[in-house]
Design a protein around this motif. Sequence first.
Motif, PDB file in Angstrom:
ATOM      1  N   ALA A 189      50.433  33.299  52.657  1.00 53.95           N
ATOM      2  CA  ALA A 189      50.157  34.683  53.043  1.00 53.95           C
ATOM      3  C   ALA A 189      49.591  35.459  51.856  1.00 53.95           C
ATOM      4  N   TRP A 190      50.153  35.222  50.675  1.00 48.59           N
ATOM      5  CA  TRP A 190      49.646  35.886  49.461  1.00 48.59           C
ATOM      6  C   TRP A 190      48.186  35.513  49.222  1.00 48.59           C
ATOM      7  N   LEU A 191      47.912  34.194  49.357  1.00 52.43           N
ATOM      8  CA  LEU A 191      46.557  33.687  49.124  1.00 52.43           C
ATOM      9  C   LEU A 191      45.571  34.328  50.102  1.00 52.43           C
ATOM     10  N   GLU A 192      46.008  34.426  51.344  1.00 51.45           N
ATOM     11  CA  GLU A 192      45.168  35.007  52.392  1.00 51.45           C
ATOM     12  C   GLU A 192      44.859  36.479  52.064  1.00 51.45           C
ATOM     13  N   ASN A 193      45.885  37.229  51.664  1.00 53.93           N
ATOM     14  CA  ASN A 193      45.693  38.637  51.331  1.00 53.93           C
ATOM     15  C   ASN A 193      44.765  38.818  50.124  1.00 53.93           C
ATOM     16  N   GLN A 194      44.977  37.993  49.084  1.00 59.18           N
ATOM     17  CA  GLN A 194      44.152  38.130  47.881  1.00 59.18           C
ATOM     18  C   GLN A 194      42.688  37.766  48.155  1.00 59.18           C
ATOM     19  N   SER A 195      42.471  36.892  49.141  1.00 65.26           N
ATOM     20  CA  SER A 195      41.102  36.472  49.449  1.00 65.26           C
ATOM     21  C   SER A 195      40.302  37.582  50.120  1.00 65.26           C
ATOM     22  N   GLN A 196      41.022  38.556  50.714  1.00 65.83           N
ATOM     23  CA  GLN A 196      40.337  39.637  51.407  1.00 65.83           C
ATOM     24  C   GLN A 196      39.710  40.607  50.404  1.00 65.83           C
ATOM     25  N   PRO A 197      38.632  41.287  50.781  1.00 62.53           N
ATOM     26  CA  PRO A 197      38.139  42.391  49.943  1.00 62.53           C
ATOM     27  C   PRO A 197      39.165  43.522  49.922  1.00 62.53           C
ATOM     28  N   ALA A 198      38.957  44.468  49.021  1.00 62.54           N
ATOM     29  CA  ALA A 198      39.904  45.577  48.901  1.00 62.54           C
ATOM     30  C   ALA A 198      39.931  46.395  50.185  1.00 62.54           C
ATOM     31  N   PRO A 199      41.116  46.920  50.548  1.00 61.20           N
ATOM     32  CA  PRO A 199      41.172  47.794  51.729  1.00 61.20           C
ATOM     33  C   PRO A 199      40.328  49.054  51.495  1.00 61.20           C
ATOM     34  N   ALA A 200      39.647  49.507  52.518  1.00 60.96           N
ATOM     35  CA  ALA A 200      38.819  50.715  52.390  1.00 60.96           C
ATOM     36  C   ALA A 200      39.733  51.939  52.292  1.00 60.96           C
ATOM     37  N   GLU A 211      35.544  57.469  44.757  1.00 60.95           N
ATOM     38  CA  GLU A 211      34.364  58.101  44.151  1.00 60.95           C
ATOM     39  C   GLU A 211      34.532  58.191  42.633  1.00 60.95           C
ATOM     40  N   VAL A 212      35.744  58.619  42.212  1.00 59.51           N
ATOM     41  CA  VAL A 212      36.009  58.736  40.780  1.00 59.51           C
ATOM     42  C   VAL A 212      35.850  57.355  40.128  1.00 59.51           C
ATOM     43  N   PHE A 213      36.435  56.347  40.746  1.00 61.52           N
ATOM     44  CA  PHE A 213      36.370  54.995  40.184  1.00 61.52           C
ATOM     45  C   PHE A 213      34.922  54.554  40.003  1.00 61.52           C
ATOM     46  N   LEU A 214      34.096  54.822  41.018  1.00 62.72           N
ATOM     47  CA  LEU A 214      32.716  54.334  40.986  1.00 62.72           C
ATOM     48  C   LEU A 214      31.824  55.148  40.046  1.00 62.72           C
ATOM     49  N   SER A 215      32.292  56.354  39.658  1.00 65.80           N
ATOM     50  CA  SER A 215      31.417  57.191  38.834  1.00 65.80           C
ATOM     51  C   SER A 215      31.906  57.365  37.395  1.00 65.80           C
ATOM     52  N   ALA A 216      33.131  56.966  37.107  1.00 68.21           N
ATOM     53  CA  ALA A 216      33.701  57.277  35.783  1.00 68.21           C
ATOM     54  C   ALA A 216      33.472  56.174  34.746  1.00 68.21           C
ATOM     55  N   CYS A 218      34.313  52.957  35.180  1.00 66.61           N
ATOM     56  CA  CYS A 218      35.239  51.829  35.398  1.00 66.61           C
ATOM     57  C   CYS A 218      34.490  50.564  35.806  1.00 66.61           C
ATOM     58  N   ILE A 219      33.374  50.789  36.558  1.00 66.64           N
ATOM     59  CA  ILE A 219      32.683  49.643  37.153  1.00 66.64           C
ATOM     60  C   ILE A 219      31.914  48.824  36.122  1.00 66.64           C
ATOM     61  N   ASN A 220      31.761  49.350  34.895  1.00 66.38           N
ATOM     62  CA  ASN A 220      31.103  48.545  33.872  1.00 66.38           C
ATOM     63  C   ASN A 220      31.923  47.301  33.529  1.00 66.38           C
ATOM     64  N   CYS A 221      33.226  47.402  33.703  1.00 64.84           N
ATOM     65  CA  CYS A 221      34.099  46.307  33.280  1.00 64.84           C
ATOM     66  C   CYS A 221      34.935  45.712  34.406  1.00 64.84           C
ATOM     67  N   HIS A 222      35.109  46.457  35.504  1.00 69.60           N
ATOM     68  CA  HIS A 222      36.048  45.991  36.531  1.00 69.60           C
ATOM     69  C   HIS A 222      35.358  45.736  37.867  1.00 69.60           C
ATOM     70  N   THR A 223      35.912  44.769  38.569  1.00 66.42           N
ATOM     71  CA  THR A 223      35.468  44.475  39.922  1.00 66.42           C
ATOM     72  C   THR A 223      36.499  44.984  40.921  1.00 66.42           C
ATOM     73  N   ILE A 224      36.021  45.605  41.999  1.00 69.17           N
ATOM     74  CA  ILE A 224      36.854  45.764  43.193  1.00 69.17           C
ATOM     75  C   ILE A 224      36.019  45.213  44.333  1.00 69.17           C
ATOM     76  N   THR A 227      33.350  46.843  47.069  1.00 71.31           N
ATOM     77  CA  THR A 227      32.672  48.055  46.580  1.00 71.31           C
ATOM     78  C   THR A 227      31.527  47.616  45.662  1.00 71.31           C
ATOM     79  N   GLN A 228      30.833  48.617  45.077  1.00 69.56           N
ATOM     80  CA  GLN A 228      29.740  48.267  44.153  1.00 69.56           C
ATOM     81  C   GLN A 228      30.273  47.823  42.790  1.00 69.56           C
ATOM     82  N   ALA A 229      31.580  47.882  42.595  1.00 73.80           N
ATOM     83  CA  ALA A 229      32.130  47.555  41.276  1.00 73.80           C
ATOM     84  C   ALA A 229      32.194  46.042  41.095  1.00 73.80           C
ATOM     85  N   THR A 230      31.390  45.535  40.139  1.00 69.31           N
ATOM     86  CA  THR A 230      31.366  44.081  39.936  1.00 69.31           C
ATOM     87  C   THR A 230      31.469  43.706  38.460  1.00 69.31           C
ATOM     88  N   GLY A 231      32.017  44.592  37.627  1.00 68.10           N
ATOM     89  CA  GLY A 231      32.148  44.286  36.202  1.00 68.10           C
ATOM     90  C   GLY A 231      33.076  43.101  35.972  1.00 68.10           C
TER      91      GLY A 231
END
Length: 295
Positions: A189-200, A211-216, A218-224, A227-231
Amino acid sequence: MLANLWWILFGLGTAVFLAVMAGLIFALFRQRREMRSERETEPRARTVVLWGGLIIPAAILVAAFAFNLSALRATALPVNSQDLVIEIIGRRWWWEVHYPGSQFRTANEIYIPVGQPVQLQLASEEVIHSFWVPQLHGKMDAIPGRVNTFWIQADEAGQFLGECAEFCGVQHANMRLLVVALPPEEFAAWLENQSQPAPAPADEITQRGQEVFLSAGCINCHTIRGTQATGELGPDLTHLASRFTLASATVANNRGHLGGWIADPHSIKPGNLMPPTALSGEELQALLAYLESLE
Ligand code: CUA
């Protein structure tokens, strides 16, 4: 198995030590008695040297070698270890964790199913680290440019704390990790949940937080994922809220620590690669609400 080997070698060593000491005391007392003629004692001395100096030590060493071999075989890679492979990369100063079978990336908390051997493939980004979860296995170095493969198995469900065991820079001591062993169905169940994209985002404040996450920055280094965040410089945050700890098991994952970490990561972990993020109170609260929704 390793503990058994240790006790066997300890027992053998103690027995040999006691035997040598007994021989020494015996010889000291004997000296005081009248010396017999050399012709009388020579054959006996030869027997003592032959047995005490050659045959018995050889037998003890062969036995110790045999115990070592059986321990080596018990800790060798199991033949059908292909069921679960986890890749672990030592970073500065955290552990990146990949589940190649499921195509996702997480950090510092390694989930495994109970009662099954799990193959770990260990690598490093820039310096040598050493991966060590004392309750599960011996130390294994993570070396840049090569992959060290070994395996672990947890026989009981629970959390096992691990440490980096090779000095690797100022935050070496805060390069911890957790191995979380779950019953197989909970692990699936954990594996299944982690495989999903982030909840909207489900409400206004988490929407604002995204919005804050995507503009501040954060996305230079982190992935969610989702979303557009693929750091890729920092940990993947897709399911950040499912983690027990932050900053490589340095502090518990709660709102206070998370807020402190975002505002000033170096107050918690000096020298780490994340810069402070200047946000207004409103922005920070929205960002925290969003990150906390990433179950
Ligand atoms: Cu990584 Cu010490």
